[in-house]
Scaffold this motif. Structure first.
Motif, PDB file in Angstrom:
ATOM      1  N   THR A   1       0.883  -1.196   0.032  1.00 38.24           N
ATOM      2  CA  THR A   1       0.194   0.155  -0.026  1.00 38.24           C
ATOM      3  C   THR A   1       0.635   1.099   0.106  1.00 38.24           C
ATOM      4  OG1 THR A   1      -1.666  -1.195   1.178  1.00 38.24           O
ATOM      5  CG2 THR A   1      -2.016   1.093   1.200  1.00 38.24           C
TER       6      THR A   1
ATOM      7  N   ALA B   1      -4.428  -0.433  -7.205  1.00 39.26           N
ATOM      8  CA  ALA B   1      -5.345  -0.473  -5.777  1.00 39.26           C
ATOM      9  C   ALA B   1      -6.727  -0.842  -6.024  1.00 39.26           C
ATOM     10  CB  ALA B   1      -5.390   1.039  -5.500  1.00 39.26           C
TER      11      ALA B   1
ATOM     12  N   ARG C   1       2.570   1.588  -3.298  1.00 38.24           N
ATOM     13  CA  ARG C   1       1.659   2.092  -4.422  1.00 38.24           C
ATOM     14  C   ARG C   1       1.467   3.659  -4.191  1.00 38.24           C
ATOM     15  NH1 ARG C   1      -2.082  -1.560  -3.584  1.00 38.24           N
ATOM     16  NH2 ARG C   1      -3.238  -0.085  -2.246  1.00 38.24           N
ATOM     17  N   ARG C   2       1.235   3.975  -3.005  1.00 33.44           N
ATOM     18  CA  ARG C   2       0.921   5.439  -2.742  1.00 33.44           C
ATOM     19  C   ARG C   2       2.051   6.358  -2.827  1.00 33.44           C
ATOM     20  NH1 ARG C   2       0.013   5.105   2.400  1.00 33.44           N
ATOM     21  NH2 ARG C   2      -2.089   4.486   2.146  1.00 33.44           N
TER      22      ARG C   2
ATOM     23  N   LEU D   1      -2.256   1.548 -10.234  1.00 28.82           N
ATOM     24  CA  LEU D   1      -1.258   0.592  -9.788  1.00 28.82           C
ATOM     25  C   LEU D   1      -1.750  -0.551  -8.979  1.00 28.82           C
ATOM     26  CD1 LEU D   1       1.198   3.514  -8.899  1.00 28.82           C
ATOM     27  CD2 LEU D   1       1.025   2.138 -10.772  1.00 28.82           C
TER      28      LEU D   1
ATOM     29  N   ALA E   1       2.199   6.370  -7.000  1.00 31.75           N
ATOM     30  CA  ALA E   1       1.205   7.284  -7.522  1.00 31.75           C
ATOM     31  C   ALA E   1       1.471   8.694  -7.306  1.00 31.75           C
ATOM     32  CB  ALA E   1      -0.110   7.072  -7.063  1.00 31.75           C
ATOM     33  N   ASP E   2       1.917   9.285  -5.977  1.00 26.69           N
ATOM     34  CA  ASP E   2       2.392  10.559  -5.771  1.00 26.69           C
ATOM     35  C   ASP E   2       3.481  10.678  -6.969  1.00 26.69           C
ATOM     36  OD1 ASP E   2       0.356  10.959  -4.147  1.00 26.69           O
ATOM     37  OD2 ASP E   2       1.665  10.385  -2.361  1.00 26.69           O
TER      38      ASP E   2
ATOM     39  N   ASP F   1      -3.646   8.183 -10.250  1.00 22.66           N
ATOM     40  CA  ASP F   1      -4.501   7.736  -9.234  1.00 22.66           C
ATOM     41  C   ASP F   1      -3.923   6.259  -8.857  1.00 22.66           C
ATOM     42  OD1 ASP F   1      -7.054   5.707  -8.400  1.00 22.66           O
ATOM     43  OD2 ASP F   1      -7.693   8.032  -8.274  1.00 22.66           O
ATOM     44  N   GLU F   2      -4.206   5.936  -7.551  1.00 25.61           N
ATOM     45  CA  GLU F   2      -3.506   4.655  -7.279  1.00 25.61           C
ATOM     46  C   GLU F   2      -4.261   3.418  -7.807  1.00 25.61           C
ATOM     47  OE1 GLU F   2      -2.946   3.726  -3.101  1.00 25.61           O
ATOM     48  OE2 GLU F   2      -3.183   5.856  -2.539  1.00 25.61           O
ATOM     49  N   ASP F   3      -5.732   3.618  -8.443  1.00 25.33           N
ATOM     50  CA  ASP F   3      -6.206   2.538  -9.046  1.00 25.33           C
ATOM     51  C   ASP F   3      -5.345   1.981 -10.051  1.00 25.33           C
ATOM     52  OD1 ASP F   3      -8.122   2.948  -7.455  1.00 25.33           O
ATOM     53  OD2 ASP F   3      -9.545   3.688  -8.956  1.00 25.33           O
TER      54      ASP F   3
END
Length: 206
Positions: free
Chosen positions: A49, A68, A52-53, A66, A56-57, A62-64
């Motif tokens: 998690t 999520a 991924r966050r 990657l 994404a940043d 969006d995390e989706d």
């Protein structure tokens, strides 16, 4: 890998940004081969998690994208301050919302519910026992107002009283309305307005 596979996304984004998977792995505080193994071998199967966050940043997406898990939006139903009688009945002057309750969207889809066309009401009385008992909460689909010959359980309004009864379309074109409890008083002999079909009972088995 599929184009929308998170592994393909990481690889293409890294190439577009001109940054190596090794550098990205180190940015995450991982060993240098972390993302290379994720992209080429699928190990780990999913990014952690926090990783991924941070990715994404870094890439501004969006995390989706990657991997999520998209949270399904709960299907909200208004809970009406109406007790549908399964007994002698009570006059209902108005249907007043007293809040809302959420059900799983997969269940809502299975039941064929539409936003704004269903609600939750409480059963009062014993005339629909043993299937429905006093205090039960039921989901009523107002989009389903046409009983067929086999019939079903519907919320109806008879002579100003809201009731839950078993309703079927009779051979002569009229509606046959009855209670499930043979000891219940007779249904009033008056025009029947079908409000909606009972499609779900919100309680554990008794």
């Amino acid at each position: 890998m599929e184009p929308d596979d998170p592994r393909a996304t990481v690889r293409s984004l890294a190439q577009a940004r001109g940054v190596s998977l090794t550098a990205l792995s180190l940015m995450l505080g991982r060993n240098a081969a972390y993302l290379q193994q994720f992209v080429t071998r699928g190990s780990p199967r999913r990014l952690a998690t926090d990783d991924r966050r941070r990715l994404a940043d870094f890439f501004g997406l969006d995390e989706d994208a990657l991997g999520a898990e998209t949270r399904r939006r709960a299907f909200m139903l208004p809970r009406l301050d109406v007790a549908v009688s399964a007994g002698p009945g009570a006059l209902v002057d108005a249907e007043v919302a007293m809040g809302a309750a959420a059900i799983d969207p997969a269940l809502a889809a299975h039941l064929g519910l539409r936003e704004g066309a269903a609600s939750i009401v409480r059963v009062r009385g014993s005339s629909m026992e043993p299937g429905l008992v006093d205090g039960d909460l039921i989901v009523v689909d107002q989009a389903k107002r046409k009983p067929d010959a086999r019939g079903g359980v519907f919320v109806v309004r008879i002579d100003g009283t809201v009731m839950v009864k078993r309703v079927a379309h009779g051979a002569d074109g009229t509606l046959e309305v009855r209670s499930d409890n043979p000891a219940a008083p007779p249904v009033p002999d008056a025009p029947v307005e079908v409000i909606g079909r009972v499609v779900w009972l919100m309680r554990a088995p008794r």
